[in-house]
Enzyme design. Sequence first.
Site, mmCIF file in Angstrom:
data_model
loop_
_atom_site.group_PDB
_atom_site.id
_atom_site.type_symbol
_atom_site.label_atom_id
_atom_site.label_comp_id
_atom_site.label_asym_id
_atom_site.label_seq_id
_atom_site.Cartn_x
_atom_site.Cartn_y
_atom_site.Cartn_z
ATOM 1 N N HIS A 182 -7.613 -0.546 5.770
ATOM 2 C CA HIS A 182 -6.585 0.384 6.228
ATOM 3 C C HIS A 182 -6.407 1.490 5.190
ATOM 4 O O HIS A 182 -6.394 2.678 5.504
ATOM 5 C CB HIS A 182 -5.290 -0.377 6.455
ATOM 6 C CG HIS A 182 -4.147 0.441 6.953
ATOM 7 N ND1 HIS A 182 -4.146 1.053 8.183
ATOM 8 C CD2 HIS A 182 -2.945 0.752 6.377
ATOM 9 C CE1 HIS A 182 -3.006 1.705 8.354
ATOM 10 N NE2 HIS A 182 -2.263 1.531 7.272
ATOM 11 N N ASP A 233 -0.488 -3.978 6.737
ATOM 12 C CA ASP A 233 -1.326 -3.310 7.739
ATOM 13 C C ASP A 233 -2.797 -3.691 7.630
ATOM 14 O O ASP A 233 -3.669 -2.943 8.083
ATOM 15 C CB ASP A 233 -1.166 -1.790 7.618
ATOM 16 C CG ASP A 233 0.237 -1.331 7.954
ATOM 17 O OD1 ASP A 233 1.097 -2.184 8.247
ATOM 18 O OD2 ASP A 233 0.496 -0.118 7.911
ATOM 19 N N HIS A 270 4.150 -4.526 11.054
ATOM 20 C CA HIS A 270 4.655 -3.770 12.196
ATOM 21 C C HIS A 270 4.774 -4.659 13.429
ATOM 22 O O HIS A 270 4.041 -5.630 13.580
ATOM 23 C CB HIS A 270 3.706 -2.622 12.555
ATOM 24 C CG HIS A 270 3.673 -1.523 11.550
ATOM 25 N ND1 HIS A 270 4.534 -0.455 11.582
ATOM 26 C CD2 HIS A 270 2.858 -1.318 10.477
ATOM 27 C CE1 HIS A 270 4.270 0.365 10.568
ATOM 28 N NE2 HIS A 270 3.255 -0.142 9.895
ATOM 29 N N HIS A 281 1.369 4.003 1.952
ATOM 30 C CA HIS A 281 1.862 4.792 3.081
ATOM 31 C C HIS A 281 3.395 4.891 3.060
ATOM 32 O O HIS A 281 4.085 3.922 2.742
ATOM 33 C CB HIS A 281 1.378 4.212 4.397
ATOM 34 C CG HIS A 281 -0.064 4.509 4.674
ATOM 35 N ND1 HIS A 281 -0.818 3.802 5.587
ATOM 36 C CD2 HIS A 281 -0.906 5.452 4.155
ATOM 37 C CE1 HIS A 281 -2.050 4.295 5.620
ATOM 38 N NE2 HIS A 281 -2.126 5.287 4.765
ATOM 39 N N ASP A 313 5.734 4.838 5.204
ATOM 40 C CA ASP A 313 6.568 3.895 5.954
ATOM 41 C C ASP A 313 6.608 2.513 5.318
ATOM 42 O O ASP A 313 7.227 1.590 5.872
ATOM 43 C CB ASP A 313 6.127 3.816 7.419
ATOM 44 C CG ASP A 313 4.712 3.313 7.606
ATOM 45 O OD1 ASP A 313 3.888 3.491 6.683
ATOM 46 O OD2 ASP A 313 4.409 2.740 8.666
ATOM 47 N N HIS A 314 6.007 2.375 4.138
ATOM 48 C CA HIS A 314 6.103 1.121 3.389
ATOM 49 C C HIS A 314 6.731 1.312 2.005
ATOM 50 O O HIS A 314 7.074 0.318 1.363
ATOM 51 C CB HIS A 314 4.715 0.485 3.242
ATOM 52 C CG HIS A 314 4.169 -0.001 4.549
ATOM 53 N ND1 HIS A 314 4.228 -1.319 4.949
ATOM 54 C CD2 HIS A 314 3.569 0.663 5.564
ATOM 55 C CE1 HIS A 314 3.688 -1.440 6.154
ATOM 56 N NE2 HIS A 314 3.280 -0.241 6.550
ATOM 57 N N HIS A 340 0.847 -1.199 0.000
ATOM 58 C CA HIS A 340 0.000 0.000 0.000
ATOM 59 C C HIS A 340 0.875 1.240 0.000
ATOM 60 O O HIS A 340 2.105 1.151 0.085
ATOM 61 C CB HIS A 340 -0.976 -0.003 1.179
ATOM 62 C CG HIS A 340 -0.389 0.078 2.533
ATOM 63 N ND1 HIS A 340 0.408 -0.911 3.077
ATOM 64 C CD2 HIS A 340 -0.468 1.028 3.514
ATOM 65 C CE1 HIS A 340 0.771 -0.595 4.305
ATOM 66 N NE2 HIS A 340 0.261 0.599 4.595
#
Length: 246
Positions: A112, A131, A169, A56, A58-59, A54
């Site tokens: 999410h 996530d 995570h 975001h 942080d990915h 996805h």
Amino acid sequence: MPATVHTIRCLSDNYAYLVQGGGQTVLVDAPEAGPILAHLDGIGGRLDAILLTHHHDDHIQAVPEIVAATGAQVWGNGADAHRLPPLDRALVAGETALVCGENVTVIDVPGHTVGHVAFHFPASRLVFTADSLMAMGCGRLFEGTAAQMWDSLSRLAALPDDTLVCSGHDYCRGNGAFALSVDPDNAALRARIDAVAAGRRPCSPATLGEEKATNPFLRAPELARPDESALSAFARLRAGKDGFRG
């Protein structure tokens, strides 16, 4: 032979995964270049593709640096391409792609985010859920609805129980505390929390069977109140987790 998975801690609490099989190495999500490239150097240095779950940051934020270092292709959900790094292969939810020598299914798991996908390696009994389904939890509903997330979790829960769930995570402390607050008599849950806290096992991966036994969101039907549907119970639990400060 089943694929080999290398779990890499990134940032403060992210996981990335290097998968090797069939003469290929792929990376699932790219939170931070340094730890990923260091681990990659230790296993041969070759990277064929980066699979993105996805959009975001942080990915995906390490994609440019990793591509520059390795020449890897970038694969992701074509329906979300406008929010992802430039894609070499735009995947379609529901399709099967040859990855690491096996037929990998791209599973649509909105909730999410609306463009979130998971990657199921059936021959190796692996699913990379980022996530969506998480260790003893699930992702916050930033874009999707409770109904979408419940459908996504139900789709993942239908996979074989021995499937290893590789989530995005290490939220085990908070997720475990919330799970225990709503499911206090669950002995399997207490044992898992204790084992993670003692360092006897990692937060992720865990088998799907273990998630079904310890994850309150997958256990929504069992934790439902009288005359409450599974979806309503899930929505209540998800809202409860959002406000939980334990």
